[in-house]
Design a protein around this motif. Structure first.
Motif, PDB file in Angstrom:
ATOM      1  N   LYS A  74       0.829  -1.198   0.000  1.00  0.00           N
ATOM      2  CA  LYS A  74       0.000   0.000   0.000  1.00  0.00           C
ATOM      3  C   LYS A  74       0.872   1.260   0.000  1.00  0.00           C
ATOM      4  O   LYS A  74       2.065   1.210   0.254  1.00  0.00           O
ATOM      5  CB  LYS A  74      -0.904   0.026   1.243  1.00  0.00           C
ATOM      6  N   GLY A  75       0.215   2.388  -0.298  1.00  0.00           N
ATOM      7  CA  GLY A  75       0.878   3.687  -0.169  1.00  0.00           C
ATOM      8  C   GLY A  75       1.621   4.171  -1.389  1.00  0.00           C
ATOM      9  O   GLY A  75       2.235   5.243  -1.351  1.00  0.00           O
ATOM     10  N   VAL A  88       7.198   6.026 -10.744  1.00  0.00           N
ATOM     11  CA  VAL A  88       8.311   6.775 -11.334  1.00  0.00           C
ATOM     12  C   VAL A  88       9.036   7.560 -10.239  1.00  0.00           C
ATOM     13  O   VAL A  88       8.413   8.312  -9.479  1.00  0.00           O
ATOM     14  CB  VAL A  88       7.820   7.737 -12.436  1.00  0.00           C
ATOM     15  N   PHE A  89      10.348   7.393 -10.178  1.00  0.00           N
ATOM     16  CA  PHE A  89      11.168   8.051  -9.163  1.00  0.00           C
ATOM     17  C   PHE A  89      12.433   8.607  -9.811  1.00  0.00           C
ATOM     18  O   PHE A  89      12.929   8.072 -10.797  1.00  0.00           O
ATOM     19  CB  PHE A  89      11.557   7.068  -8.050  1.00  0.00           C
ATOM     20  N   ARG A 110      13.016   9.438  -2.530  1.00  0.00           N
ATOM     21  CA  ARG A 110      12.690   8.370  -1.590  1.00  0.00           C
ATOM     22  C   ARG A 110      11.477   7.589  -2.046  1.00  0.00           C
ATOM     23  O   ARG A 110      10.463   8.157  -2.430  1.00  0.00           O
ATOM     24  CB  ARG A 110      12.443   8.950  -0.195  1.00  0.00           C
ATOM     25  N   LEU A 111      11.607   6.275  -1.967  1.00  0.00           N
ATOM     26  CA  LEU A 111      10.506   5.361  -2.261  1.00  0.00           C
ATOM     27  C   LEU A 111       9.898   4.949  -0.922  1.00  0.00           C
ATOM     28  O   LEU A 111      10.566   4.356  -0.079  1.00  0.00           O
ATOM     29  CB  LEU A 111      11.041   4.139  -3.017  1.00  0.00           C
ATOM     30  N   LYS A 112       8.619   5.302  -0.720  1.00  0.00           N
ATOM     31  CA  LYS A 112       7.941   4.982   0.534  1.00  0.00           C
ATOM     32  C   LYS A 112       6.696   4.150   0.256  1.00  0.00           C
ATOM     33  O   LYS A 112       5.922   4.467  -0.630  1.00  0.00           O
ATOM     34  CB  LYS A 112       7.549   6.258   1.281  1.00  0.00           C
ATOM     35  N   ASN A 160       6.392  -0.450   7.532  1.00  0.00           N
ATOM     36  CA  ASN A 160       6.592   0.704   6.653  1.00  0.00           C
ATOM     37  C   ASN A 160       7.999   0.629   6.081  1.00  0.00           C
ATOM     38  O   ASN A 160       8.960   0.372   6.809  1.00  0.00           O
ATOM     39  CB  ASN A 160       6.414   2.014   7.418  1.00  0.00           C
ATOM     40  N   ALA A 161       8.109   0.837   4.789  1.00  0.00           N
ATOM     41  CA  ALA A 161       9.410   0.750   4.121  1.00  0.00           C
ATOM     42  C   ALA A 161       9.768   2.085   3.486  1.00  0.00           C
ATOM     43  O   ALA A 161       8.922   2.729   2.851  1.00  0.00           O
ATOM     44  CB  ALA A 161       9.385  -0.336   3.057  1.00  0.00           C
ATOM     45  N   THR A 162      10.998   2.499   3.689  1.00  0.00           N
ATOM     46  CA  THR A 162      11.525   3.708   3.055  1.00  0.00           C
ATOM     47  C   THR A 162      12.849   3.362   2.393  1.00  0.00           C
ATOM     48  O   THR A 162      13.773   2.866   3.055  1.00  0.00           O
ATOM     49  CB  THR A 162      11.737   4.838   4.081  1.00  0.00           C
ATOM     50  N   GLU A 163      12.928   3.600   1.120  1.00  0.00           N
ATOM     51  CA  GLU A 163      14.127   3.264   0.342  1.00  0.00           C
ATOM     52  C   GLU A 163      14.604   4.497  -0.402  1.00  0.00           C
ATOM     53  O   GLU A 163      13.848   5.096  -1.164  1.00  0.00           O
ATOM     54  CB  GLU A 163      13.798   2.153  -0.652  1.00  0.00           C
ATOM     55  N   THR A 164      15.829   4.912  -0.163  1.00  0.00           N
ATOM     56  CA  THR A 164      16.388   6.047  -0.895  1.00  0.00           C
ATOM     57  C   THR A 164      16.985   5.561  -2.215  1.00  0.00           C
ATOM     58  O   THR A 164      17.837   4.670  -2.225  1.00  0.00           O
ATOM     59  CB  THR A 164      17.476   6.756  -0.075  1.00  0.00           C
ATOM     60  N   ILE A 165      16.498   6.127  -3.300  1.00  0.00           N
ATOM     61  CA  ILE A 165      17.027   5.774  -4.616  1.00  0.00           C
ATOM     62  C   ILE A 165      18.386   6.454  -4.783  1.00  0.00           C
ATOM     63  O   ILE A 165      18.478   7.678  -4.787  1.00  0.00           O
ATOM     64  CB  ILE A 165      16.076   6.222  -5.741  1.00  0.00           C
ATOM     65  N   SER A 166      19.425   5.658  -4.902  1.00  0.00           N
ATOM     66  CA  SER A 166      20.779   6.200  -4.989  1.00  0.00           C
ATOM     67  C   SER A 166      20.929   7.137  -6.191  1.00  0.00           C
ATOM     68  O   SER A 166      20.384   6.882  -7.269  1.00  0.00           O
ATOM     69  CB  SER A 166      21.794   5.059  -5.092  1.00  0.00           C
TER      70      SER A 166
END
Length: 423
Positions: free
Chosen positions: A195-196, A201-202, A207-209, A256-262
């Motif tokens: 969800k969320g 597209v990033f 940040r991918l949340k 909850n997941a947060t991923e920073t796109i390098s």
């Protein structure tokens, strides 16, 4: 007759009954042009005609429509504030009705291509002036609120009435939806619910949340290992993280997941995969994932409205407006001048409010002051409006309101728009 199934808020009220929480796309039969109705659009109802759209609005109604074809919009019979933003890749029209507005019908008629300078622009006025697609017939389609998911609805035989309790059988999603705006899941029926996500597209550095959950349907506690991976187009693991826990019977694991796109990640298509394995038996319990597209990092530009809004009791100074620099990289600041005239025969104590409203219709910043004015008096102010570098791309509104200091009654409103554009 075609009934549009819109996501609803918790309770359906008599006023502003149609609230899009998942958005909707509309296709006009006259030219096949498509338009996206933003989430949080709130109206009483709307009708899709051959070449126009009628919205029945009331106090506090909001309309936010986007044209990927950069259409211009003509607004008829409106008592509400309007802002049209013409960007390099899309045009957006934002209509916001105050609490003093009475129920009436606004007609939006798209035509041609919006006018822009150096890739973007916007205009505003006060008063007249991605989702499954719906392709209506030439007969107007009257949209009334129902409580379903967001299917695509194909038009049926023309009809003049729509029963509020009408049910709709959802066909397969329309192919007119642009893949770039739709999140595609690898296992849509998976027990791992993701969800969320609002867009796949990033940009590099963004940040991918999102969140995900999984329910243990067993009658016993099971040890689970949750693996989250980012895979490139060749299936190679770019990044991985692991979580181990004991999940009790009939309990739900929520994360909850947060991923920073390098910033060094190459532009292209990637897949985010979530696997849940019984860490004791090594059995794969469930799996799900989704595709994302990583774009090269772009700069954010501030693009101002091309013309000052139509004057009400609140007016914007054209000479100061003409000095504002537009098409500049964020962060940015600009000064504008506005005035308010006490058009009554009585002394007024006024609370002047300035708001910056974002693409999601939420107030980002707000400031206010107290003006004491004699009959016929005209006062002005020249504030500095900040446009922060962390603003997301989209259409923004600067709204000026004059409220009675004691009763909080809205005496006058005006607004203008600008766009934050990625280039």
């Amino acid at each position: 007759m075609a009934v549009l199934a819109l996501g609803m808020i918790g309770a359906v009220e008599a006023a502003n009954e149609v609230t899009t929480t998942s958005g909707a796309s509309i296709v006009l039969p006259s030219d096949g042009s498509s338009y996206t109705l933003s989430t949080n659009t709130t109206v009483q109802s709307f009708t899709v005609n051959n070449s126009s759209i009628d919205f029945i609005v009331e106090a506090n109604s909001v309309i936010y429509l986007t044209s990927s074809d950069r259409k211009n919009f003509t607004v008829n019979n409106s008592q509400c504030g309007t802002s049209l933003v013409c960007g390099a890749s899309a045009s957006n029209i934002y209509i916001s009705c105050s609490s003093a507005v009475t129920q009436h019908t606004i007609t939006l008629t798209p035509s041609g291509t919006c006018s822009s300078q150096n890739g973007g622009g916007s205009s505003s006025s006060s008063g007249s002036s991605s989702s499954p697609a719906i392709t209506p017939s030439a007969t107007p389609v009257i949209v009334t609120p129902v409580i379903p998911a967001m299917p695509a609805v194909a038009p049926a035989a023309p009809s003049t009435t729509v029963a509020p309790s009408a049910s709709v059988t959802a066909p397969a999603p329309s192919t007119s939806v642009q893949p770039a705006s739709v999140v595609e899941f690898s296992h849509p029926e998976s027990a791992v619910q993701i969800k969320g996500l609002t867009s796949p597209v990033f940009q590099q550095g963004s940040r991918l949340k999102f969140s995900f959950e999984f329910k243990n349907e067993n009658t016993k506690t099971i040890p689970v290992k949750v693996t989250r991976q980012l895979l490139d187009g060749n299936g190679k693991v770019v990044k991985s993280s692991v979580l181990s826990t004991n999940l009790k019977a009939n309990k739900i694991l929520k994360k909850n997941a947060t991923e920073t796109i390098s910033k060094t990640l190459s532009p292209g298509d990637y897949i985010v995969v979530i696997k849940i394995v019984n860490s004791k038996t090594k059995e794969l319990l469930e799996e799900n994932g989704f595709k994302i597209t990583v774009e090269k990092l772009k700069k954010k530009y501030f693009v101002l409205a091309e013309e000052t809004p139509i004057a009400t009791a609140i007016a914007f100074d054209q000479a100061v407006w003409n000095k504002i620099k537009t098409n500049i990289v964020l962060p940015a600041n600009f000064k504008f001048k506005y005035s308010f005239t006490n058009n009554t025969e009585q002394k007024q104590t006024v609370r002047m409010v300035r708001e910056l409203i974002g693409p999601n219709e939420k107030v980002i910043s707000k400031s206010s002051g107290k003006w004491v004015m004699t009959p016929g008096e005209k006062d002005s102010l020249t504030p500095t409006q900040a446009v922060a570098g962390n603003l997301t791309a989209g259409a923004y509104i600067v709204k000026i309101s004059a409220l009675d200091w004691k009763t909080k009654e809205i005496l006058a409103e005006n607004q203008f728009g600008f766009v934050v554009e990625l280039k």
